[in-house]
Scaffold this motif. Structure first.
Motif, PDB file in Angstrom:
ATOM      1  N   THR A  66      18.266  -1.036  -3.725  1.00 33.79           N
ATOM      2  CA  THR A  66      19.561  -0.713  -3.107  1.00 33.79           C
ATOM      3  C   THR A  66      19.516   0.646  -2.425  1.00 33.79           C
ATOM      4  OG1 THR A  66      20.667  -2.006  -4.815  1.00 33.79           O
ATOM      5  CG2 THR A  66      22.032  -0.502  -3.540  1.00 33.79           C
TER       6      THR A  66
ATOM      7  N   SER B 102      31.220   0.135   0.244  1.00 33.03           N
ATOM      8  CA  SER B 102      31.180  -1.104  -0.534  1.00 33.03           C
ATOM      9  C   SER B 102      29.732  -1.495  -0.786  1.00 33.03           C
ATOM     10  CB  SER B 102      31.913  -2.246   0.187  1.00 33.03           C
ATOM     11  OG  SER B 102      31.252  -2.597   1.380  1.00 33.03           O
ATOM     12  N   GLN B 103      29.524  -2.265  -1.857  1.00 30.34           N
ATOM     13  CA  GLN B 103      28.160  -2.642  -2.224  1.00 30.34           C
ATOM     14  C   GLN B 103      28.192  -3.869  -3.120  1.00 30.34           C
ATOM     15  OE1 GLN B 103      25.660   0.596  -3.720  1.00 30.34           O
ATOM     16  NE2 GLN B 103      24.869  -0.789  -5.300  1.00 30.34           N
ATOM     17  N   ASN B 104      27.300  -4.829  -2.840  1.00 26.80           N
ATOM     18  CA  ASN B 104      27.128  -5.980  -3.726  1.00 26.80           C
ATOM     19  C   ASN B 104      25.671  -6.403  -3.669  1.00 26.80           C
ATOM     20  OD1 ASN B 104      26.838  -7.555  -1.337  1.00 26.80           O
ATOM     21  ND2 ASN B 104      29.060  -7.865  -1.254  1.00 26.80           N
ATOM     22  N   GLU B 105      25.376  -7.597  -4.187  1.00 26.36           N
ATOM     23  CA  GLU B 105      23.978  -8.031  -4.240  1.00 26.36           C
ATOM     24  C   GLU B 105      23.438  -8.432  -2.866  1.00 26.36           C
ATOM     25  OE1 GLU B 105      26.632 -11.567  -4.929  1.00 26.36           O
ATOM     26  OE2 GLU B 105      26.507  -9.478  -5.605  1.00 26.36           O
TER      27      GLU B 105
END
Length: 324
Positions: free
Chosen positions: A45, A100-103
């Motif tokens: 990430t 924002s952050q996700n997989e």
């Protein structure tokens, strides 16, 4: 009560003055951009966040009005170099925030400042760097290398040379049998210096390759010293860098320079060669690099060969025909 109100007004006036000074400084450009980047397979990430930040900085700068002159004068490659130069050296108070952050993706926004005066400074530094060391035009040998960058931006130029890639340090090669050991006043004499590398080492191993091209002209002879030379040829490897493309393939980029210098006057000629090639992981890096270096040195020598004057000696006086 009046005293308190007076102090309050004074503080507010000072604060407004400070804000106006910061906001309306004519030399300061305020920058802002937001970008989302998809997370690649097997990528951390933090690496994705760095790519997103890099792209956001580029996006914030590429279309500002104060760069319009350079955008109209430069080709795309040179303009991108200027943008990255500003980002790497002159961007002030850069702040990055993950929004924002996700997989699947990471989104960031950046803010920063740029002093207008530093734009011309960056352009001048870029011009000096390119004149001395880095050619603008890239020659692509394999079509696979024309694929666009995954993040939609041109690849960031890395001026710093990766010293992990060592050029093959071959045994010193013998010069051709036609090397001048005695005075010969009927031919143009050329001395070939050792090839220098970016890590301050040098070798004579490639003199033979250069001499082979020069001696295609019967009026040229290679000399063993500078005392009786009409021209001196200097060569240098400016860049040799290997990047992995995938699990099977690597990419080698090499940049070399060759300089032709007259010992009779102030004539100088500088030629660059810049090449990308692909090679399999199973191949030896140094052998691949050595083979490419020989090829580039020969091509660069061929480029300067027509510029070497045919010198004729008559009673010790040099008669120089018109330029070829």
């Amino acid at each position: 009560m009046r005293k308190t109100l007076f102090i309050y007004l004074c503080i507010n006036l000072l604060w407004i003055s400070f804000l106006r000074a910061e906001t309306f400084d004519p030399d300061i450009i305020t920058l802002y951009s937001s970008v989302c980047e998809a997370i690649r397979p097997e990528e951390s990430t933090s690496s994705t966040r760095m790519r997103a930040t890099d792209k956001a900085c580029f996006k914030a700068l590429e279309n500002i009005g104060d760069l319009s002159f350079y955008r109209s004068q430069y080709d795309d490659h040179k303009y991108n170099l200027l943008i990255y130069k500003l980002v790497d050296t002159y961007l002030e108070d850069l702040t990055t925030r993950t929004t924002s952050q996700n997989e699947l993706k990471v989104c960031v926004e950046i803010t920063g400042f740029l002093n207008k005066n530093n734009i011309s400074s960056a352009a001048a530094e870029l011009a000096e760097t390119q004149q001395e060391a880095y050619p603008e035009k890239l020659e692509i040998e394999k079509e696979a290398l024309t694929m666009p960058s995954p993040n939609g931006l041109p690849p960031k130029p890395e001026i710093k040379i990766d010293e992990k890639v060592a050029i093959e340090q071959a045994e010193i090669a013998d010069l051709p049998s036609s090397v001048s050991k005695t005075q010969d006043n009927t031919k143009t004499k050329i001395f070939i210096e050792s090839t220098k590398f970016f890590n301050n080492t040098s070798t004579n191993a490639f003199q033979h390759n250069i001499a082979q091209v020069l001696e295609e002209r019967p009026d040229i002879i290679i000399t063993t010293g500078t005392n009786d030379a009409d021209y001196i040829i200097k060569t240098k490897v400016l860049r040799a860098k290997v990047d992995p493309i995938n699990k099977q393939t690597n990419r080698l980029q090499m940049v070399i320079a060759i300089e032709l210098q007259s010992t009779k006057d102030d004539f100088k000629l500088l030629e660059h060669q810049n090449r990308f090639i692909l090679f399999e992981n199973s191949e030896d890096e140094q052998s691949v690099a050595s083979g490419l270096l020989k090829k580039l040195l020969k091509k660069a020598t061929s480029q300067i060969l027509p510029k070497i004057k045919n010198l004729t000696y008559d009673s010790g006086a040099i008669i120089t025909p018109p330029k070829i």
